[in-house]
Scaffold this motif. Structure first.
Motif, PDB file in Angstrom:
ATOM      1  N   LYS A 115     -25.834  10.470  -0.767  1.00 37.29           N
ATOM      2  CA  LYS A 115     -26.691  10.387   0.411  1.00 37.29           C
ATOM      3  C   LYS A 115     -25.775  10.490   1.634  1.00 37.29           C
ATOM      4  O   LYS A 115     -25.046  11.426   1.775  1.00 37.29           O
ATOM      5  N   ASN A 116     -25.765   9.452   2.438  1.00 37.87           N
ATOM      6  CA  ASN A 116     -24.960   9.546   3.660  1.00 37.87           C
ATOM      7  C   ASN A 116     -23.687   8.719   3.588  1.00 37.87           C
ATOM      8  O   ASN A 116     -23.015   8.526   4.587  1.00 37.87           O
ATOM      9  N   LYS A 117     -23.378   8.252   2.394  1.00 37.29           N
ATOM     10  CA  LYS A 117     -22.224   7.344   2.265  1.00 37.29           C
ATOM     11  C   LYS A 117     -21.107   7.954   1.433  1.00 37.29           C
ATOM     12  O   LYS A 117     -21.366   8.806   0.575  1.00 37.29           O
ATOM     13  N   ILE A 118     -19.913   7.457   1.659  1.00 39.41           N
ATOM     14  CA  ILE A 118     -18.779   7.901   0.847  1.00 39.41           C
ATOM     15  C   ILE A 118     -18.855   7.213  -0.506  1.00 39.41           C
ATOM     16  O   ILE A 118     -18.876   5.985  -0.593  1.00 39.41           O
ATOM     17  N   LYS A 119     -18.918   8.041  -1.539  1.00 41.45           N
ATOM     18  CA  LYS A 119     -18.958   7.486  -2.891  1.00 41.45           C
ATOM     19  C   LYS A 119     -17.538   7.356  -3.423  1.00 41.45           C
ATOM     20  O   LYS A 119     -17.181   6.383  -4.068  1.00 41.45           O
ATOM     21  N   LYS A 120     -16.748   8.382  -3.129  1.00 42.47           N
ATOM     22  CA  LYS A 120     -15.379   8.428  -3.645  1.00 42.47           C
ATOM     23  C   LYS A 120     -14.509   9.089  -2.587  1.00 42.47           C
ATOM     24  O   LYS A 120     -14.940  10.073  -1.960  1.00 42.47           O
ATOM     25  N   ILE A 121     -13.315   8.571  -2.418  1.00 43.02           N
ATOM     26  CA  ILE A 121     -12.408   9.190  -1.436  1.00 43.02           C
ATOM     27  C   ILE A 121     -10.987   9.103  -1.989  1.00 43.02           C
ATOM     28  O   ILE A 121     -10.643   8.143  -2.691  1.00 43.02           O
ATOM     29  N   SER A 122     -10.212  10.113  -1.709  1.00 40.85           N
ATOM     30  CA  SER A 122      -8.814  10.056  -2.150  1.00 40.85           C
ATOM     31  C   SER A 122      -7.947  10.846  -1.170  1.00 40.85           C
ATOM     32  O   SER A 122      -8.465  11.588  -0.324  1.00 40.85           O
ATOM     33  N   PHE A 123      -6.660  10.667  -1.315  1.00 38.09           N
ATOM     34  CA  PHE A 123      -5.756  11.364  -0.405  1.00 38.09           C
ATOM     35  C   PHE A 123      -4.429  11.653  -1.095  1.00 38.09           C
ATOM     36  O   PHE A 123      -4.065  11.024  -2.091  1.00 38.09           O
ATOM     37  N   ILE A 124      -3.739  12.625  -0.525  1.00 38.18           N
ATOM     38  CA  ILE A 124      -2.345  12.885  -0.900  1.00 38.18           C
ATOM     39  C   ILE A 124      -1.574  12.911   0.405  1.00 38.18           C
ATOM     40  O   ILE A 124      -1.880  13.713   1.294  1.00 38.18           O
ATOM     41  N   ALA A 125      -0.614  12.014   0.540  1.00 40.98           N
ATOM     42  CA  ALA A 125       0.139  11.924   1.790  1.00 40.98           C
ATOM     43  C   ALA A 125       1.598  12.239   1.536  1.00 40.98           C
ATOM     44  O   ALA A 125       2.192  11.759   0.581  1.00 40.98           O
ATOM     45  N   SER A 126       2.121  13.073   2.397  1.00 41.13           N
ATOM     46  CA  SER A 126       3.567  13.235   2.382  1.00 41.13           C
ATOM     47  C   SER A 126       4.013  12.732   3.743  1.00 41.13           C
ATOM     48  O   SER A 126       3.832  13.404   4.751  1.00 41.13           O
ATOM     49  N   GLY A 127       4.462  11.499   3.756  1.00 46.90           N
ATOM     50  CA  GLY A 127       4.758  10.926   5.063  1.00 46.90           C
ATOM     51  C   GLY A 127       5.443   9.584   4.978  1.00 46.90           C
ATOM     52  O   GLY A 127       5.877   9.154   3.921  1.00 46.90           O
ATOM     53  N   CYS A 128       5.474   8.938   6.111  1.00 47.53           N
ATOM     54  CA  CYS A 128       6.201   7.682   6.244  1.00 47.53           C
ATOM     55  C   CYS A 128       5.381   6.504   5.715  1.00 47.53           C
ATOM     56  O   CYS A 128       4.213   6.653   5.343  1.00 47.53           O
ATOM     57  N   ALA A 144      -3.460   5.428   5.277  1.00 46.49           N
ATOM     58  CA  ALA A 144      -4.391   6.233   4.479  1.00 46.49           C
ATOM     59  C   ALA A 144      -4.935   5.406   3.310  1.00 46.49           C
ATOM     60  O   ALA A 144      -6.128   5.458   3.002  1.00 46.49           O
ATOM     61  N   SER A 145      -4.075   4.634   2.687  1.00 48.29           N
ATOM     62  CA  SER A 145      -4.491   3.820   1.549  1.00 48.29           C
ATOM     63  C   SER A 145      -5.493   2.741   1.983  1.00 48.29           C
ATOM     64  O   SER A 145      -6.558   2.579   1.383  1.00 48.29           O
ATOM     65  N   LEU A 146      -5.151   2.025   3.040  1.00 51.55           N
ATOM     66  CA  LEU A 146      -6.038   0.967   3.537  1.00 51.55           C
ATOM     67  C   LEU A 146      -7.371   1.546   4.008  1.00 51.55           C
ATOM     68  O   LEU A 146      -8.441   1.002   3.728  1.00 51.55           O
ATOM     69  N   HIS A 168       0.835  -1.212   0.000  1.00 52.24           N
ATOM     70  CA  HIS A 168       0.000   0.000   0.000  1.00 52.24           C
ATOM     71  C   HIS A 168       0.864   1.255   0.000  1.00 52.24           C
ATOM     72  O   HIS A 168       0.431   2.294  -0.493  1.00 52.24           O
ATOM     73  N   TYR A 169       2.042   1.165   0.567  1.00 50.84           N
ATOM     74  CA  TYR A 169       2.955   2.318   0.539  1.00 50.84           C
ATOM     75  C   TYR A 169       3.482   2.546  -0.881  1.00 50.84           C
ATOM     76  O   TYR A 169       3.488   3.669  -1.385  1.00 50.84           O
ATOM     77  N   LYS A 170       3.880   1.446  -1.521  1.00 45.33           N
ATOM     78  CA  LYS A 170       4.460   1.579  -2.873  1.00 45.33           C
ATOM     79  C   LYS A 170       3.396   1.874  -3.915  1.00 45.33           C
ATOM     80  O   LYS A 170       3.642   2.589  -4.870  1.00 45.33           O
ATOM     81  N   TYR A 171       2.227   1.264  -3.742  1.00 48.11           N
ATOM     82  CA  TYR A 171       1.143   1.427  -4.730  1.00 48.11           C
ATOM     83  C   TYR A 171      -0.114   1.888  -4.005  1.00 48.11           C
ATOM     84  O   TYR A 171      -1.065   1.121  -3.845  1.00 48.11           O
TER      85      TYR A 171
END
Ligand code: FES
Length: 118
Positions: free
Chosen positions: A47-60, A67-69, A11-14
């Motif tokens: 509605k009340n659910k997450i349809k799409k989620i994404s992130f940008i992490a600068s970290g370990c 964040a990926s999991l 998950h860190y690499k991909y």
């Protein structure tokens, strides 16, 4: 290397759901004051659910893998379900022993997610 460690490295690499969502319903940013690393998180709700989620992490490795999991887990979950997630859930999700500083790395993504749900 244990299967959990391999999964974390994968998950860190991909990272899944990495990047910015254009026109999200909500976005947030959090940072770990101990190291200065940060996570930005974006979500689209249906509605009340997450349809799409994404992130940008600068970290370990731990913060990024967490964040990926967590982003994979969060899709199609309701705000109520996600608000119940806690430290124990994150540690269990990662599946490895973490020292106190590493726990803070692991919880950064959860902090971002919780801010998206406010
Ligand atoms: Fe900065 Fe892990 S060392 S979030």
């Amino acid at each position: 290397m244990s299967i959990y460690q391999e999964r974390i490295l994968d998950h860190y690499k991909y990272p899944r759901n990495q990047g910015e969502i254009e026109k999200p319903d909500k976005k947030t940013a959090v940072h770990n004051p101990l190291c200065g690393d940060s996570i930005k998180m974006y979500a689209v709700f249906e509605k009340n659910k997450i349809k799409k989620i994404s992130f940008i992490a600068s970290g370990c490795v731990i913060s990024k893998a967490s964040a990926s999991l967590l982003s994979e887990y969060a899709v199609k979950k309701s705000k109520e379900q996600l608000r119940k997630l806690d430290k124990a859930f994150i540690i269990n999700m990662l599946g490895i022993e973490l020292g106190p500083n590493r726990v803070k790395c692991a919880l950064l993504a959860l902090e971002a997610l919780q801010k998206l749900l406010i």
